[in-house]
Design a protein around this motif. Structure first.
Motif, PDB file in Angstrom:
ATOM      1  N   ASN A 122      -4.035  13.750 -13.486  1.00  0.00           N
ATOM      2  CA  ASN A 122      -4.168  12.379 -12.753  1.00  0.00           C
ATOM      3  C   ASN A 122      -2.440  11.992 -12.436  1.00  0.00           C
ATOM      4  N   THR A 123      -2.286  11.351 -11.263  1.00  0.00           N
ATOM      5  CA  THR A 123      -1.032  10.967 -10.802  1.00  0.00           C
ATOM      6  C   THR A 123      -1.182   9.334 -10.438  1.00  0.00           C
ATOM      7  N   GLU A 124      -0.590   8.660 -10.995  1.00  0.00           N
ATOM      8  CA  GLU A 124      -0.399   7.182 -11.014  1.00  0.00           C
ATOM      9  C   GLU A 124       0.627   6.742 -10.092  1.00  0.00           C
ATOM     10  N   PHE A 125       0.045   5.517  -9.022  1.00  0.00           N
ATOM     11  CA  PHE A 125       0.852   4.872  -8.130  1.00  0.00           C
ATOM     12  C   PHE A 125       0.590   3.453  -8.235  1.00  0.00           C
ATOM     13  N   HIS A 126       1.637   2.521  -8.062  1.00  0.00           N
ATOM     14  CA  HIS A 126       1.095   1.053  -8.195  1.00  0.00           C
ATOM     15  C   HIS A 126       1.891   0.280  -7.252  1.00  0.00           C
ATOM     16  N   ILE A 127       1.467  -0.982  -6.976  1.00  0.00           N
ATOM     17  CA  ILE A 127       2.221  -1.733  -6.107  1.00  0.00           C
ATOM     18  C   ILE A 127       2.280  -2.953  -6.980  1.00  0.00           C
ATOM     19  N   SER A 128       3.155  -4.017  -6.802  1.00  0.00           N
ATOM     20  CA  SER A 128       2.863  -5.335  -7.531  1.00  0.00           C
ATOM     21  C   SER A 128       4.203  -6.064  -6.606  1.00  0.00           C
ATOM     22  N   LYS A 129       4.109  -7.423  -6.870  1.00  0.00           N
ATOM     23  CA  LYS A 129       4.851  -8.516  -6.016  1.00  0.00           C
ATOM     24  C   LYS A 129       4.919  -9.645  -6.744  1.00  0.00           C
ATOM     25  N   ARG A 130       6.323  -9.990  -6.768  1.00  0.00           N
ATOM     26  CA  ARG A 130       6.895 -11.095  -7.737  1.00  0.00           C
ATOM     27  C   ARG A 130       6.037 -12.552  -7.074  1.00  0.00           C
ATOM     28  N   SER A 131       5.959 -12.411  -5.899  1.00  0.00           N
ATOM     29  CA  SER A 131       5.238 -13.620  -5.266  1.00  0.00           C
ATOM     30  C   SER A 131       3.812 -13.252  -4.918  1.00  0.00           C
ATOM     31  N   ALA A 132       2.948 -13.935  -4.429  1.00  0.00           N
ATOM     32  CA  ALA A 132       1.728 -13.788  -4.554  1.00  0.00           C
ATOM     33  C   ALA A 132       1.253 -12.664  -3.039  1.00  0.00           C
ATOM     34  N   TRP A 133       0.416 -11.841  -3.178  1.00  0.00           N
ATOM     35  CA  TRP A 133      -0.131 -11.076  -2.050  1.00  0.00           C
ATOM     36  C   TRP A 133      -0.580 -11.865  -1.097  1.00  0.00           C
ATOM     37  N   PRO A 134      -0.266 -11.558   0.345  1.00  0.00           N
ATOM     38  CA  PRO A 134      -0.958 -12.494   1.260  1.00  0.00           C
ATOM     39  C   PRO A 134      -2.758 -11.611   1.181  1.00  0.00           C
ATOM     40  N   ALA A 135      -3.324 -12.706   1.402  1.00  0.00           N
ATOM     41  CA  ALA A 135      -4.916 -12.398   1.271  1.00  0.00           C
ATOM     42  C   ALA A 135      -5.201 -11.584   2.793  1.00  0.00           C
ATOM     43  N   GLY A 136      -5.921 -10.772   2.536  1.00  0.00           N
ATOM     44  CA  GLY A 136      -6.364  -9.913   3.658  1.00  0.00           C
ATOM     45  C   GLY A 136      -6.717  -8.414   3.159  1.00  0.00           C
ATOM     46  N   GLN A 137      -7.090  -7.572   4.235  1.00  0.00           N
ATOM     47  CA  GLN A 137      -7.409  -6.277   3.874  1.00  0.00           C
ATOM     48  C   GLN A 137      -6.185  -5.355   3.806  1.00  0.00           C
ATOM     49  N   TYR A 138      -6.156  -4.351   2.854  1.00  0.00           N
ATOM     50  CA  TYR A 138      -5.131  -3.414   2.637  1.00  0.00           C
ATOM     51  C   TYR A 138      -5.882  -1.972   2.572  1.00  0.00           C
ATOM     52  N   LYS A 139      -5.210  -1.010   2.612  1.00  0.00           N
ATOM     53  CA  LYS A 139      -5.531   0.406   2.261  1.00  0.00           C
ATOM     54  C   LYS A 139      -4.492   1.169   1.883  1.00  0.00           C
ATOM     55  N   VAL A 140      -4.642   2.329   0.897  1.00  0.00           N
ATOM     56  CA  VAL A 140      -3.915   3.193   0.429  1.00  0.00           C
ATOM     57  C   VAL A 140      -4.163   4.423   0.783  1.00  0.00           C
ATOM     58  N   GLU A 141      -3.405   5.115   1.682  1.00  0.00           N
ATOM     59  CA  GLU A 141      -3.580   6.547   2.154  1.00  0.00           C
ATOM     60  C   GLU A 141      -2.781   7.494   1.173  1.00  0.00           C
ATOM     61  N   ILE A 142      -3.511   8.490   0.812  1.00  0.00           N
ATOM     62  CA  ILE A 142      -2.711   9.564  -0.193  1.00  0.00           C
ATOM     63  C   ILE A 142      -2.596  10.759   0.724  1.00  0.00           C
ATOM     64  N   PHE A 143      -1.353  11.411   0.580  1.00  0.00           N
ATOM     65  CA  PHE A 143      -0.998  12.632   1.339  1.00  0.00           C
ATOM     66  C   PHE A 143      -0.622  13.732   0.155  1.00  0.00           C
ATOM     67  N   LEU A 144      -1.146  14.912   0.351  1.00  0.00           N
ATOM     68  CA  LEU A 144      -0.778  16.059  -0.404  1.00  0.00           C
ATOM     69  C   LEU A 144       0.092  16.997   0.511  1.00  0.00           C
ATOM     70  N   ASP A 145       1.266  17.320   0.172  1.00  0.00           N
ATOM     71  CA  ASP A 145       2.190  17.946   0.860  1.00  0.00           C
ATOM     72  C   ASP A 145       2.159  17.673   2.161  1.00  0.00           C
ATOM     73  N   GLY A 146       2.188  16.213   2.521  1.00  0.00           N
ATOM     74  CA  GLY A 146       2.282  15.809   3.906  1.00  0.00           C
ATOM     75  C   GLY A 146       1.087  15.624   4.849  1.00  0.00           C
ATOM     76  N   LYS A 147      -0.161  16.187   4.116  1.00  0.00           N
ATOM     77  CA  LYS A 147      -1.430  15.990   4.708  1.00  0.00           C
ATOM     78  C   LYS A 147      -2.453  14.890   4.160  1.00  0.00           C
ATOM     79  N   SER A 148      -2.888  14.319   5.047  1.00  0.00           N
ATOM     80  CA  SER A 148      -3.594  13.089   4.341  1.00  0.00           C
ATOM     81  C   SER A 148      -4.805  13.686   3.995  1.00  0.00           C
ATOM     82  N   VAL A 149      -5.274  13.146   2.545  1.00  0.00           N
ATOM     83  CA  VAL A 149      -6.239  13.871   1.970  1.00  0.00           C
ATOM     84  C   VAL A 149      -7.470  12.840   1.461  1.00  0.00           C
ATOM     85  N   GLY A 150      -7.246  11.498   1.779  1.00  0.00           N
ATOM     86  CA  GLY A 150      -8.042  10.227   1.375  1.00  0.00           C
ATOM     87  C   GLY A 150      -7.544   8.893   1.416  1.00  0.00           C
TER      88      GLY A 150
END
Length: 159
Positions: A122-150
């Motif tokens: 398992n490999t972990e990634f995270h995001i955090s913000k001192r101020s609040a995140w704006p409400a809305g839709q987000y996405k995280v895209e994962i790349f393996l050696d430069g190719k999108s995998v999910g």
């Protein structure tokens, strides 16, 4: 004289016997049982399986194995958001990249981790913000050696 001749013949036969014995080819020593047995065949290396992304899970926490404790897709404005990327396979080196974006396509964060897996990991990634995140839709895209995998989509809601 007869006696000298007999002695002479006996000496000649003895010399010939010694000469023949001295010219005889030496025999190789008998092989020991260990040397006679064929060497064991080398064990085949396990088949190399290329690295693949098995799952991408989002949550508010990860455990000691860098796996998301509870999978979720809705977060609060002050949450740290974790992505756990489960991989399988073996590689001397591979690059995993997490690209986090906001609903407008605005880049929130991009992080690359170099991994050297020898099986499931398992490999972990995270995001955090001192101020609040704006409400809305987000996405995280994962790349393996430069190719999108999910891609995993998630939402931040106001509390």
């Amino acid at each position: 004289m007869q006696r000298t001749l007999t002695l002479y013949r006996t000496a000649l036969v003895a010399a010939a016997t010694l000469l023949v014995a001295g010219c005889k080819k030496k025999e190789a020593p008998a092989a020991s049982p260990e040397a006679a047995a064929p060497a064991p065949a080398p064990q085949a290396a396990p088949p190399v399986q290329p690295v693949n992304v098995a799952t991408i899970k989002l949550g508010k926490q990860i455990d000691a194995d860098k796996a998301v404790a509870t999978s979720m897709t809705t977060f609060g404005p002050r949450d740290t958001i974790y992505a756990s990327v489960a991989t399988t396979g073996t590689a001397a080196s591979a690059n995993l990249t997490a690209k986090w974006t906001f609903q407008t396509g605005q880049l929130v964060d991009s992080t690359t981790e170099t991994i050297a897996p020898t099986g499931s990991a398992n490999t972990e990634f995270h995001i955090s913000k001192r101020s609040a995140w704006p409400a809305g839709q987000y996405k995280v895209e994962i790349f393996l050696d430069g190719k999108s995998v999910g891609v995993q989509e998630f939402e931040v809601k106001k509390s």
